[in-house]
Design a protein around this motif. Structure first.
Motif: not given
Length: 130
Positions: A67-85
């Motif tokens: 993709n030439r453009a994409h979304l960057d997501l920020v977790p709102t209720d958990r840490r990054r690694d938990a959101e990735v899981d």
């Protein structure tokens, strides 16, 4: 003069399935006046908090290349690694892991049709790091 963004559009093979997947990722909802149904060639979902809209439109060809453009997501209720899981459990695939030992960095994932998106640290994680 200037413009504003109306919505972000994803070309895809199955608009309904991909819009349903992203609803689960982002907590977006359907437009009450234009509900999505299986077989719909265009499906819109909306953020209940800020009105941002994602539109999924069916195209005959599959995704080719990055993709030439994409979304960057920020977790709102958990840490990054938990959101990735959580996202992997929902069906995302890991495309690249740019996390560093000091906690900085991000993970690039693919949605069920291979569209790239990134997950960065939560606001809480960034604030704690100073």
């Amino acid at each position: 003069m200037s413009c504003r963004v109306s919505h972000t559009t994803f070309d895809c093979l199955d608009a309904y399935a991909l819009s349903a997947w992203w609803k689960g990722v982002l907590g977006y909802i359907e437009d009450e006046g234009d509900r999505n149904e299986p077989g719909d060639e265009e499906c819109m979902i909306v953020s209940p908090s800020n009105g941002h809209r994602l539109l999924f439109i069916e195209v005959p060809e599959g995704k080719v290349g990055k993709n030439r453009a994409h979304l960057d997501l920020v977790p709102t209720d958990r840490r990054r690694d938990a959101e990735v899981d959580r996202l992997i459990a929902l069906g995302a695939t890991t495309l690249a892991d740019h996390r560093h030992p000091d906690g900085t960095g991000w993970v690039t994932l693919g949605d069920p049709e291979g569209n790239e998106f990134c997950v960065v640290r939560s606001d809480e994680e960034r604030a704690a790091a100073g």
